[in-house]
Motif scaffolding. Structure first.
Motif, PDB file in Angstrom:
ATOM      1  N   ILE A  61       1.412 -33.856  11.236  1.00 42.01           N
ATOM      2  CA  ILE A  61       1.002 -33.215   9.979  1.00 42.01           C
ATOM      3  C   ILE A  61      -0.384 -33.701   9.577  1.00 42.01           C
ATOM      4  O   ILE A  61      -1.231 -32.922   9.128  1.00 42.01           O
ATOM      5  CB  ILE A  61       2.036 -33.508   8.879  1.00 42.01           C
ATOM      6  N   PHE A  62      -0.635 -35.004   9.756  1.00 40.40           N
ATOM      7  CA  PHE A  62      -1.954 -35.555   9.418  1.00 40.40           C
ATOM      8  C   PHE A  62      -3.029 -35.020  10.364  1.00 40.40           C
ATOM      9  O   PHE A  62      -4.161 -34.768   9.955  1.00 40.40           O
ATOM     10  CB  PHE A  62      -1.920 -37.083   9.472  1.00 40.40           C
ATOM     11  N   LEU A  63      -2.656 -34.837  11.629  1.00 33.49           N
ATOM     12  CA  LEU A  63      -3.614 -34.279  12.588  1.00 33.49           C
ATOM     13  C   LEU A  63      -3.955 -32.836  12.239  1.00 33.49           C
ATOM     14  O   LEU A  63      -5.103 -32.404  12.409  1.00 33.49           O
ATOM     15  CB  LEU A  63      -3.038 -34.357  14.006  1.00 33.49           C
ATOM     16  N   VAL A  64      -2.968 -32.094  11.760  1.00 34.06           N
ATOM     17  CA  VAL A  64      -3.226 -30.713  11.323  1.00 34.06           C
ATOM     18  C   VAL A  64      -4.228 -30.702  10.175  1.00 34.06           C
ATOM     19  O   VAL A  64      -5.188 -29.918  10.169  1.00 34.06           O
ATOM     20  CB  VAL A  64      -1.913 -30.022  10.899  1.00 34.06           C
ATOM     21  N   LYS A  65      -4.021 -31.573   9.200  1.00 39.92           N
ATOM     22  CA  LYS A  65      -4.929 -31.638   8.053  1.00 39.92           C
ATOM     23  C   LYS A  65      -6.342 -32.017   8.492  1.00 39.92           C
ATOM     24  O   LYS A  65      -7.330 -31.504   7.958  1.00 39.92           O
ATOM     25  CB  LYS A  65      -4.395 -32.635   7.028  1.00 39.92           C
ATOM     26  N   LEU A  66      -6.430 -32.928   9.462  1.00 37.88           N
ATOM     27  CA  LEU A  66      -7.736 -33.309   9.996  1.00 37.88           C
ATOM     28  C   LEU A  66      -8.388 -32.139  10.708  1.00 37.88           C
ATOM     29  O   LEU A  66      -9.594 -31.862  10.518  1.00 37.88           O
ATOM     30  CB  LEU A  66      -7.573 -34.486  10.965  1.00 37.88           C
ATOM     31  N   LEU A  67      -7.622 -31.436  11.514  1.00 30.99           N
ATOM     32  CA  LEU A  67      -8.131 -30.296  12.279  1.00 30.99           C
ATOM     33  C   LEU A  67      -8.654 -29.206  11.357  1.00 30.99           C
ATOM     34  O   LEU A  67      -9.671 -28.560  11.649  1.00 30.99           O
ATOM     35  CB  LEU A  67      -7.004 -29.742  13.162  1.00 30.99           C
ATOM     36  N   GLN A  68      -7.973 -29.023  10.242  1.00 33.14           N
ATOM     37  CA  GLN A  68      -8.350 -27.959   9.318  1.00 33.14           C
ATOM     38  C   GLN A  68      -9.563 -28.315   8.457  1.00 33.14           C
ATOM     39  O   GLN A  68      -9.932 -27.553   7.567  1.00 33.14           O
ATOM     40  CB  GLN A  68      -7.149 -27.598   8.438  1.00 33.14           C
ATOM     41  N   ARG A  69     -10.159 -29.481   8.731  1.00 32.35           N
ATOM     42  CA  ARG A  69     -11.403 -29.860   8.059  1.00 32.35           C
ATOM     43  C   ARG A  69     -12.599 -29.848   9.001  1.00 32.35           C
ATOM     44  O   ARG A  69     -13.728 -30.078   8.573  1.00 32.35           O
ATOM     45  CB  ARG A  69     -11.258 -31.260   7.438  1.00 32.35           C
ATOM     46  N   ILE A  70     -12.346 -29.598  10.272  1.00 33.61           N
ATOM     47  CA  ILE A  70     -13.425 -29.591  11.261  1.00 33.61           C
ATOM     48  C   ILE A  70     -14.114 -28.231  11.243  1.00 33.61           C
ATOM     49  O   ILE A  70     -13.462 -27.200  11.435  1.00 33.61           O
ATOM     50  CB  ILE A  70     -12.882 -29.891  12.678  1.00 33.61           C
ATOM     51  N   PRO A  71     -15.427 -28.210  11.003  1.00 34.32           N
ATOM     52  CA  PRO A  71     -16.157 -26.928  10.962  1.00 34.32           C
ATOM     53  C   PRO A  71     -15.932 -26.123  12.246  1.00 34.32           C
ATOM     54  O   PRO A  71     -15.894 -26.677  13.341  1.00 34.32           O
ATOM     55  CB  PRO A  71     -17.621 -27.366  10.831  1.00 34.32           C
ATOM     56  N   GLY A  72     -15.790 -24.850  12.108  1.00 37.28           N
ATOM     57  CA  GLY A  72     -15.564 -23.971  13.260  1.00 37.28           C
ATOM     58  C   GLY A  72     -14.098 -23.895  13.612  1.00 37.28           C
ATOM     59  O   GLY A  72     -13.473 -22.826  13.517  1.00 37.28           O
ATOM     60  N   ILE A  73     -13.512 -25.025  14.008  1.00 38.15           N
ATOM     61  CA  ILE A  73     -12.109 -25.041  14.419  1.00 38.15           C
ATOM     62  C   ILE A  73     -11.193 -24.640  13.262  1.00 38.15           C
ATOM     63  O   ILE A  73     -10.181 -23.963  13.459  1.00 38.15           O
ATOM     64  CB  ILE A  73     -11.715 -26.446  14.947  1.00 38.15           C
ATOM     65  N   LYS A  74     -11.559 -25.060  12.039  1.00 40.54           N
ATOM     66  CA  LYS A  74     -10.707 -24.754  10.896  1.00 40.54           C
ATOM     67  C   LYS A  74     -10.584 -23.245  10.649  1.00 40.54           C
ATOM     68  O   LYS A  74      -9.649 -22.795   9.988  1.00 40.54           O
ATOM     69  CB  LYS A  74     -11.231 -25.438   9.633  1.00 40.54           C
ATOM     70  N   ASN A  75     -11.525 -22.470  11.199  1.00 40.91           N
ATOM     71  CA  ASN A  75     -11.501 -21.015  11.018  1.00 40.91           C
ATOM     72  C   ASN A  75     -10.736 -20.294  12.122  1.00 40.91           C
ATOM     73  O   ASN A  75     -10.598 -19.071  12.068  1.00 40.91           O
ATOM     74  CB  ASN A  75     -12.934 -20.476  10.942  1.00 40.91           C
ATOM     75  N   TRP A  76     -10.285 -21.040  13.129  1.00 42.89           N
ATOM     76  CA  TRP A  76      -9.504 -20.417  14.200  1.00 42.89           C
ATOM     77  C   TRP A  76      -8.108 -20.120  13.651  1.00 42.89           C
ATOM     78  O   TRP A  76      -7.293 -21.021  13.451  1.00 42.89           O
ATOM     79  CB  TRP A  76      -9.384 -21.344  15.406  1.00 42.89           C
ATOM     80  N   ASP A  77      -7.836 -18.864  13.405  1.00 40.96           N
ATOM     81  CA  ASP A  77      -6.588 -18.499  12.751  1.00 40.96           C
ATOM     82  C   ASP A  77      -5.814 -17.505  13.612  1.00 40.96           C
ATOM     83  O   ASP A  77      -6.357 -16.475  14.020  1.00 40.96           O
ATOM     84  CB  ASP A  77      -6.878 -17.885  11.377  1.00 40.96           C
TER      85      ASP A  77
END
Length: 420
Positions: free
Chosen positions: A194-210
């Motif tokens: 869950i913490f890794l998900v939150k970290l991933l969703q703050r990384i520019p570019g990657i956070k927009n991969w939906d």
């Protein structure tokens, strides 16, 4: 002692479809429901779990052979065999010195924690107490101490209940299961994801991969519906396993069926659970003030979301590849490949169904599990030998992704290893 363990094992062998209706009926009476209403809730939930486990069997019976086909095609040869959770639970219950104490001890610990407000979860997932039993058996194996083994099991249970409390709002919000929490040992092990998900969703570019199911459906229309996603991913796994055209279509249809049928079963489950949850809340408010109460259920109820199955199907071939390329890994994944939906459910919920983010984080967590399962293989194998478990042909050692690769189990094991 052995006869009592046999009784416990016989009780657990009745399965969720028998144990859970009884537990729900008794809870309903405890919380002041009329016998008829409590009985109906119990039977409804039992029927729902019959359906859920039928769909899970459909998943496992199709995914297991396909996974074996992928392993065979890659020609993977590793020394430690993943024997899967059924064998792992049998090994745990065979350690009779500690196994007989786990269910009564687990119930007592849960009641004490509820009364002292240390938890909000009333865990009726009794058949999954085998995770606590394995923890106790592992520590007993390295220490020879029953007391140390039982303490370790209690620590594992406390962690599981606290994680269940922590993730219950997400289970209610994302999975639409209000009043439900999940304390299943294999699922809570992946909660750090869950913490890794939150970290991933703050990384520019990657956070927009939906790529959640709703987005996919909007983009691809009818072919983005969960039934077609299941068909496609199932067929892809069949292709990677080297199946014939007919077999590829067959496994594709099976996965499409899982995608469609599982949500239907979960809806039936909630029909039976909601009256119990409401009665429990009213009873607790009357006797203990305004308190929330969660009913702890098997993680199988989370498999109703299409993003969970989609993520798991993608992770199956990834897990096989990881086993080949990770330096230092000795585990050959097999028995627990079909349990991946259970272990990634919290990750998918934290990612709000974003399949791309879930697969990335799931890959990291599974890689960690492979290393952990490798690390505990020696004591796992010793436990198997003590239980007179038939070792798979050609294997030097055994372990599993589910409990052998369980992060919580490993941390407690390492802590007790310092004193033994």
């Amino acid at each position: 002692m052995q006869s009592f363990v046999d009784f416990i094992q016989g009780f657990l062998d009745l399965g969720a479809t028998v144990i859970l209706p009884i537990a729900i009926f008794l809870l309903g009476l405890l919380f002041g429901q009329k016998p008829g209403k409590a009985f109906r809730s119990g039977i409804t939930i039992g029927v729902a779990f019959v359906g859920i486990f039928l769909v899970v069997d459909l998943l496992v019976n199709n995914l297991g052979p396909a996974a074996q086909g992928m392993v065979d095609r890659l020609g993977v040869e590793l020394d430690v065999i993943d024997v899967g959770w059924p064998a792992t639970s049998s090994i745990a219950w065979a350690t009779t010195s500690v196994a007989a104490f786990i269910i009564p001890l687990g119930l007592i610990v849960n009641v004490i924690m509820l009364m002292t407000k240390m938890t909000k979860t009333m865990n009726v997932d009794i058949w999954n107490f085998w995770h606590y039993t394995f923890m106790a058996a592992m520590i007993y194996t390295i220490s020879g101490s029953i007391i140390q083994g039982l303490i370790a099991a209690v620590v594992f249970q406390i962690v599981a209940l606290k994680v269940a409390d922590w993730t219950a709002p997400m289970v209610s919000d994302f999975y639409e299961l209000p009043g439900v929490s999940i304390a299943t040992g294999s699922t809570i092990s992946y909660s750090p994801g869950i913490f890794l998900v939150k970290l991933l969703q703050r990384i520019p570019g990657i956070k927009n991969w939906d790529a959640d199911p709703d987005t996919i459906q909007k983009r691809f229309g009818i072919f983005g519906e969960s039934i077609f996603i299941g068909l496609f991913l199932g067929a892809l796994i069949g292709f990677l396993a080297g199946y014939s055209v007919g077999e590829i279509i067959d496994i594709g249809m099976a996965m499409a069926a899982v995608m469609v049928l599982m949500p239907r079963m979960v809806k039936i489950l909630m029909e039976g659970l909601m009256p119990i949850s409401e009665s429990a809340r009213e009873w607790l408010n009357k006797h203990f003030g305004d308190r929330d109460i969660y009913i702890g259920l098997d993680a199988a109820v989370l498999l109703g979301h299409p993003a969970v199955i989609s993520t798991a199907l993608i992770l199956v071939p990834i897990t096989v590849v990881l086993a080949v390329i990770l330096p230092g890994n000795a585990l050959l994944p097999f028995g627990d490949l079909a349990t991946i939906p259970f272990v990634v459910a919290f990750i998918v919920g934290a990612a709000r169904g974003n399949i791309i983010h879930s697969v990335i984080v799931g890959t990291v967590m599974i890689a960690l599990s492979l290393y952990i399962a490798t690390d505990v293989a020696s004591v796992f194998t010793q436990m198997a030998e003590n239980a007179e478990f038939d070792m798979p042909e050609g294997s030097a050692q055994v372990s599993s992704i589910d409990q052998g690769g369980n992060l919580v189990n490993w941390l407690i094991y390492r802590l007790f290893s310092l004193f033994n």
